[in-house]
Design a protein around this motif. Structure first.
Motif, PDB file in Angstrom:
ATOM      1  N   THR A  21       0.827  -1.204   0.000  1.00  0.00           N
ATOM      2  CA  THR A  21       0.000   0.000   0.000  1.00  0.00           C
ATOM      3  C   THR A  21       0.862   1.255   0.000  1.00  0.00           C
ATOM      4  N   PHE A  22       0.470   2.241  -0.782  1.00  0.00           N
ATOM      5  CA  PHE A  22       1.025   3.585  -0.709  1.00  0.00           C
ATOM      6  C   PHE A  22       0.013   4.447   0.042  1.00  0.00           C
ATOM      7  N   VAL A  23       0.485   5.185   1.038  1.00  0.00           N
ATOM      8  CA  VAL A  23      -0.375   6.123   1.757  1.00  0.00           C
ATOM      9  C   VAL A  23       0.002   7.523   1.311  1.00  0.00           C
ATOM     10  N   VAL A  24      -0.974   8.270   0.842  1.00  0.00           N
ATOM     11  CA  VAL A  24      -0.741   9.636   0.371  1.00  0.00           C
ATOM     12  C   VAL A  24      -1.561  10.596   1.215  1.00  0.00           C
ATOM     13  N   ALA A  25      -1.037  11.799   1.433  1.00  0.00           N
ATOM     14  CA  ALA A  25      -1.733  12.756   2.285  1.00  0.00           C
ATOM     15  C   ALA A  25      -1.336  14.182   1.939  1.00  0.00           C
ATOM     16  N   VAL A  26      -2.243  15.088   2.226  1.00  0.00           N
ATOM     17  CA  VAL A  26      -1.965  16.515   2.167  1.00  0.00           C
ATOM     18  C   VAL A  26      -1.995  17.024   3.601  1.00  0.00           C
ATOM     19  N   ALA A  27      -0.887  17.591   4.046  1.00  0.00           N
ATOM     20  CA  ALA A  27      -0.782  18.084   5.421  1.00  0.00           C
ATOM     21  C   ALA A  27      -0.594  19.589   5.410  1.00  0.00           C
ATOM     22  N   GLN A  28      -1.140  20.240   6.422  1.00  0.00           N
ATOM     23  CA  GLN A  28      -1.046  21.686   6.549  1.00  0.00           C
ATOM     24  C   GLN A  28      -0.265  22.045   7.802  1.00  0.00           C
ATOM     25  N   LEU A  29       0.776  22.846   7.629  1.00  0.00           N
ATOM     26  CA  LEU A  29       1.559  23.342   8.752  1.00  0.00           C
ATOM     27  C   LEU A  29       1.045  24.727   9.109  1.00  0.00           C
ATOM     28  N   THR A  30       0.671  24.899  10.358  1.00  0.00           N
ATOM     29  CA  THR A  30       0.135  26.188  10.798  1.00  0.00           C
ATOM     30  C   THR A  30       0.790  26.586  12.115  1.00  0.00           C
ATOM     31  N   GLY A  31       0.333  27.701  12.698  1.00  0.00           N
ATOM     32  CA  GLY A  31       0.856  28.133  13.992  1.00  0.00           C
ATOM     33  C   GLY A  31       2.343  28.346  13.962  1.00  0.00           C
TER      34      GLY A  31
END
Length: 398
Positions: A21-31
């Motif tokens: 399995t490949f796990v793909v994600a969009v992550a947001q860095l804030t603060g």
């Protein structure tokens, strides 16, 4: 250094590439980039023999969920052997030819993913590539430092389809001729063990895959051991009678392992092999903490067996704490450790690019020790999973 407050969010494209399995994600860095929220994630099947199909599905995911501001960086953590030397443009981001997964040999992972995430052509997308064990080792190392500031080294072992080892020493992943391949080191087998090794070892694996960690403890090896044991039983009984595990069963169907009781002897062999690996790491690299993850480590009681056997094999040579759970332990990120490692690679790529462009002052990569980020990523991962902006379900091949 301190991280300055950012007026706008930073979006990271993250890929954790595994053999099934490949796990793909969009992550947001804030603060001020001290907090991380996973906005959307999905799983893509990679168990078939068509790498381009897997990569295309990953690329489509990133194109579909591209933030309005675009992606600021890409973090890619994948199985190997993998090209991890940025200066070698011919191998960087490619699966090397020595992989036992024949369809993936020389596969260029990076290019289609980078194309899918690339924004302005005027500025190349910052990218960082490492193995699916070095990246989790980094994530675990820095979060562990919040509890034990004197910690200078950590190893991450994953045991699943194969066995991989990631090493971090003084905040840096170990690279050299390639990257660590500790799953192929030889072990002292249990007395009387005549298992001839797993099928993946016959091509390019060191020692032919016989009496190696991966050749004993991986799910491939454990499944093939079951078939081999059944064949030996039938030879002794001179009978064609079947047993719990049928000899005719597809040896690639590793789901049979789930049906085995916790006291089945295959788990003793797995524990011994992984304990041998822990001993090797303690003696050769003087690791201060070893983290074990992966599907095989979900087996109840296996960790206790590994700790017990590690102590026995060391034979009082090293001074060990009474409670080995402090130095041989589960990942703090749990099953998300691989994805967290990929997100961290993306963050590091972004910070490196930002620093090189003179937007922030830097003297050394001490910002990776900033507690806010690692506390934020732990909390943010949980919050992000519970409150995703989009929920994606990728159809997996049956």
């Amino acid at each position: 250094m301190s991280i300055k407050k950012a007026e706008e969010s930073v979006f990271i494209a993250a890929v954790e590439g595994g053999g099934t399995t490949f796990v793909v994600a969009v992550a947001q860095l804030t603060g001020g980039r001290d907090e991380v929220e996973i906005l959307v994630r999905a799983e893509v099947d990679s168990s078939h023999d068509d790498p381009q199909r897997t990569l295309q599905e990953c690329a489509t995911f990133f194109q579909t969920h591209r933030p309005t501001a675009g992606y600021h960086a890409l973090g890619l953590a994948c199985f190997g052997p993998l090209g991890v030397k940025e200066e070698d443009e011919h191998t960087y981001g490619r699966i090397l030819s020595s992989t036992p997964k024949a369809p993936w040999r020389n596969c260029n992972l990076l290019e289609p993913l980078r194309r899918a995430c690339q924004g302005s052509a005027k500025r190349p997308l910052p990218v960082l590539v490492d193995t699916d064990v070095n990246a989790p080792a980094l994530a675990e190392y820095f979060v562990a430092q919040q509890e034990e500031t004197s910690l200078s080294s950590l190893a991450y072992i994953t045991c699943g389809t194969g066995v991989g080892v990631g090493l971090v020493i003084h905040g840096q992943c170990v690279h050299g001729r390639m990257h660590p391949e500790g799953g192929h080191v030889p072990v002292k087998p249990l007395e009387g063990d005549e298992f001839p090794g797993y099928s993946w070892g016959t091509a390019t694996s060191p020692f032919g895959g016989v009496h190696t960690v991966e050749g004993i403890a991986s799910s491939v090896a454990l499944t093939e051991r079951l078939e081999w044991m059944m064949q030996q039983q039938q030879k002794k009984k001179n009978s064609t009678a079947t047993a719990t595990v049928a000899a005719s069963k597809d040896k690639n169907d590793r789901s049979i392992l789930i049906t085995l009781p916790d006291d089945h002897e295959v788990w003793d062999h797995a524990a011994n092999a992984l304990a041998n690996l822990c001993v090797t790491l303690f003696l050769t690299t003087s690791m201060e903490r070893i983290v074990l993850g992966g599907g095989i480590m979900q087996r109840a009681g296996l960790m206790h067996k590994i700790r017990t056997q590690t102590r026995s094999l060391l034979n009082n040579y090293l001074e060990l704490p009474e409670d080995l759970s402090t130095i041989i332990c589960e990942p703090q990120y749990g099953n998300s450790v691989g994805l967290m490692g990929a997100i961290m690679l993306g963050r590091m790529a972004y910070e490196k690019d930002t620093n090189n462009n003179g937007k922030e002052e830097t003297t050394k990569p001490s910002y990776y020790k900033t507690s806010g980020f690692y506390q934020g990523i732990l909390v943010g991962a949980v919050v992000g999973a519970a409150s995703m902006a989009v929920v994606v379900s990728c159809q997996r091949r049956t």
